[in-house]
Write a protein that holds these residues in place. Sequence first.
Motif, mmCIF file in Angstrom:
data_model
loop_
_atom_site.group_PDB
_atom_site.id
_atom_site.type_symbol
_atom_site.label_atom_id
_atom_site.label_comp_id
_atom_site.label_asym_id
_atom_site.label_seq_id
_atom_site.Cartn_x
_atom_site.Cartn_y
_atom_site.Cartn_z
ATOM 1 N N SER A 19 -5.261 -53.556 -38.157
ATOM 2 C CA SER A 19 -4.793 -54.408 -37.080
ATOM 3 C C SER A 19 -3.977 -55.557 -37.660
ATOM 4 N N ALA A 20 -3.198 -56.213 -36.778
ATOM 5 C CA ALA A 20 -2.393 -57.358 -37.208
ATOM 6 C C ALA A 20 -3.301 -58.447 -37.765
ATOM 7 N N GLN A 21 -4.435 -58.624 -37.105
ATOM 8 C CA GLN A 21 -5.363 -59.676 -37.541
ATOM 9 C C GLN A 21 -5.906 -59.375 -38.944
ATOM 10 N N GLU A 22 -6.273 -58.129 -39.158
ATOM 11 C CA GLU A 22 -6.773 -57.747 -40.484
ATOM 12 C C GLU A 22 -5.718 -58.014 -41.552
ATOM 13 N N HIS B 62 -4.173 -61.238 -46.242
ATOM 14 C CA HIS B 62 -3.239 -62.043 -47.035
ATOM 15 C C HIS B 62 -3.710 -63.477 -47.228
ATOM 16 N N ALA B 63 -4.501 -63.977 -46.267
ATOM 17 C CA ALA B 63 -4.906 -65.385 -46.330
ATOM 18 C C ALA B 63 -6.192 -65.599 -47.114
ATOM 19 N N MET B 64 -7.013 -64.549 -47.230
ATOM 20 C CA MET B 64 -8.354 -64.784 -47.780
ATOM 21 C C MET B 64 -8.285 -65.238 -49.242
ATOM 22 N N GLY B 65 -9.251 -66.068 -49.598
ATOM 23 C CA GLY B 65 -9.314 -66.575 -50.977
ATOM 24 C C GLY B 65 -8.056 -67.338 -51.314
ATOM 25 N N ARG B 66 -7.503 -67.025 -52.451
ATOM 26 C CA ARG B 66 -6.246 -67.645 -52.854
ATOM 27 C C ARG B 66 -5.131 -66.986 -52.051
ATOM 28 N N PRO B 67 -4.361 -67.732 -51.281
ATOM 29 C CA PRO B 67 -3.352 -67.083 -50.425
ATOM 30 C C PRO B 67 -2.386 -66.210 -51.228
ATOM 31 N N LEU C 76 12.445 -65.866 -47.566
ATOM 32 C CA LEU C 76 11.041 -66.295 -47.529
ATOM 33 C C LEU C 76 10.159 -65.235 -46.866
ATOM 34 N N ALA C 77 10.669 -64.685 -45.754
ATOM 35 C CA ALA C 77 9.861 -63.682 -45.030
ATOM 36 C C ALA C 77 9.671 -62.412 -45.844
ATOM 37 N N SER C 78 10.526 -62.197 -46.821
ATOM 38 C CA SER C 78 10.390 -60.971 -47.620
ATOM 39 C C SER C 78 9.285 -61.092 -48.669
ATOM 40 N N LYS C 79 8.768 -62.315 -48.853
ATOM 41 C CA LYS C 79 7.832 -62.541 -49.966
ATOM 42 C C LYS C 79 6.570 -61.655 -49.927
ATOM 43 N N PRO C 80 5.952 -61.453 -48.753
ATOM 44 C CA PRO C 80 4.780 -60.562 -48.768
ATOM 45 C C PRO C 80 5.102 -59.157 -49.280
ATOM 46 N N VAL C 81 6.288 -58.646 -48.927
ATOM 47 C CA VAL C 81 6.661 -57.308 -49.401
ATOM 48 C C VAL C 81 6.853 -57.331 -50.915
#
Length: 759
Positions: free
Chosen positions: A13-16, A21-26, A93-98
């Motif tokens: 899910s989107a929430q998961e 990505h946010a848990m612990g050290r972002p 910036l938005a590409s950073k997670p990828v």
Amino acid sequence: MAKKTENSGPSVSAQEALEFHAMGRPGKLEVVATKPMATQRDLSLAYSPGVAVPVLAIAEDPSRAFDYTTRGNMVAVISNGTAILGLGNLGALASKPVMEGKAVLFKRFADVDSIDLEVDTEDADEFINCVRFLGPSFGGINLEDIKAPECFIIEQRLRELMDIPVFHDDQHGTAIISAAGLINALEVTGRDMKTTRMVCNGAGAAGIACIELMKAMGFAPENIILCDTKGVVYQGRTEGMNQWKSAHAVKTDTRSLAEALDGADVFLGLSAKGALTTKMVQSMAKNPIIFAMANPDPEITPEEVAEIRTDAIMATGRSDYPNQVNNVLGFPYIFRGALDVRATTINDDMKIAAARALAELARKDVPDDVAAAYQGNRPKFGPNYIIPVPFDPRLISAIPLAVAKAAMESGVARKPILDLDRYAQELSARRDPIASTLQRIYDRVRRQPKRIVFAEGEEEQVMRAAVSYVNQKLGTAILLGRDDVIKENARHAGIDLNKQGIEIINARLSRRNGIYTDFLYERMQRKGFLFRDCQRLINNDRNHFAACMVALGDADGIVTGVTRNYSTALDDIRRIIDAKPGHRVIGVSIVLARGKTVLVADTAVHDMPNAEQIADIAEEAAGFARRMGYEPRLAMLAYSTFGHPQGERSERVQEAVRILDKRRVDFEYDGEMAADVALNARAMAQYPFIRLTGPANVLIMPAFHSASISTKMLQELGGSTVIGPLLVGLNKPVQIVSLNAKDSDIVNMAAIAAYTAGT
Ligand SMILES: NC(=O)C1=CN([C@@H]2O[C@H](COP(=O)(O)OP(=O)(O)OC[C@H]3O[C@@H](n4cnc5c(N)ncnc54)[C@H](OP(=O)(O)O)[C@@H]3O)[C@@H](O)[C@H]2O)C=CC1
Ligand SMILES: CC(=O)C(=O)O
Ligand SMILES: [Mg+2]
């Protein structure tokens, strides 16, 4: 015919995704020092004055940078975010997670260190100027998600300017993987590359690179027709053209995709959802080859094709259909091979070698230890298996080897590898065994989903774990707790529990309440428990209720422990669930550190085991290791090694070894020995009579305190990942997590409980 696999990939899910990505050290990456930084001497060596020495050495001979810095194993993943996946131009910036994701895949699959760099410009010259000066920092540059046609200019210019591999993965990664699939699809359908007629729909980064590689491999240029949004790219066309399209323009009367596909053998889709119609597929040659690779939705679905043709070979970019053409099969391994020979570039020979090695892998019989990566369905080369899956553990030895060889043969290797057999072995050692172990566990559970009771159902992290368990198609999750409290807590935390596969059970209101109370009373009446004590436990204590559910077959396994001390939870459970006949209940922790995986026992149950018990623990742990896919080599640990220094505390361990000797067990073990002798081949070499054939992978501790202290220290100080203690030897699957467990820990334990429910 290709259809969605039964075990279609887990949906999230989107929430998961956000929480992950946010848990612990972002984010998904951190930097870890590889040298000690503890003393003044360490600092003097790592930094001034010691650091001046390698500086001067590198200034004198630049190749020494590979000996003294991270350069040789470091790849930069660089993007400006102008074509992020199929999402379009959303900026750097938005590409950073990828890009972070790509960096961790480098590490995960091929032990390549990688860092993401997001360059905030759409101007090709600015981008080139930024990247060109970064060469000294890296062994390779992976360009990513840069839109066409700028991507061609950027890559070509950087390849000229830099003396390390520069590789735009959306171009060449895609080309290599689709070439591999195509080689095999041609084989399966008995076609010759030289006469095969192909239509490539999509003339962007991926499409152009694909047909360039196909031509380099032997496809006849006149047999490949390229199409884009304006139709066929024919000689003389002026609308929507650029020099890269023009290079592939052919002399043809066809103008539309439909016309081009009439009688064609192959469709390569690198365009957009729905671009291919069933009518077009109908008009293709016998046994058509259809690679619909647009992401996330293909040009045509396998189901649509299956409705009108039974003779097609179908591939998509997705994990939930057979034949997934995915970049991750390529980039980690291609860079691994290139880095290992210090290649100056990744040339066509290396790309073709990677494609051929991939293709070859799919033709080989799948051995036992690999079958697990294929969800237990041992695939056989044919229309539904033309390419390996990303979790195939053979990829790490096969692909880099082929790439390194091709680099050497084509003269771009600065450091040729002399002993290729040894290199292949070193490559296999880079594989992360626990990742494939966990993967195997998850895959098996997906095939045989189980009902798991999440005993502490009112807790937020437990609810999240239950949702994830169901989303990952591992089975049914039962949350124990008060209905209204669970719903209110879920609402408050923004967790959606309204999905199939999640059940809420309130012990007090359950129609099984009476049966469980009778069952518990039956077991406890001679141990000082009144009926009303049992009634209270069933009503109020979720571990007791959960254990009865499992004992009486209403669920397959339990996960608990978030709200209760480990030993308390274990005592609760043991009132209802016994040891398996002939077994001893122990705790085993899986410790992952620096690419090594060791199992440690007993980390949960026996406080100060006697010799007989240590021998039992060893047998139980060895059996568990085998079930996890390891051939056990046990070290019976103590502070002494083979009698030195002498001491009373080692005698129990020495006696345990003698007991195992008498029992004639069928696994390797030896001791007593200290931990360094057990784990370090050089220290072990001091004892040539030792009966272990290599460093131990199962450590049997002399007592609970040493087991617990050492695993917890490894976790906190050594940066190790510790899974467990896992309860082994119980008659029903129960796993107890630690008080501070995160949702991901709880899901892992639930999956392990479900896995052991099937063994
Ligand atoms: N499976 C995999 O591993 C990979 C899949 N892809 C997929 O390939 C597709 C293209 O990616 P990429 O090359 O990077 O993107 P680009 O933006 O560089 O190129 C897209 C190309 O597709 C053409 N196109 C778009 N829609 C249609 C259509 N309906 N009919 C015909 N042509 C069309 C465009 O035409 P025009 O030039 O006229 O604008 C352009 O030539 C994406 O869907 C992407 O997800 C990409 C990389 C890897
Ligand atoms: C797979 C990939 O790299 C992409 O879609 O961009
Ligand atoms: Mg990409």
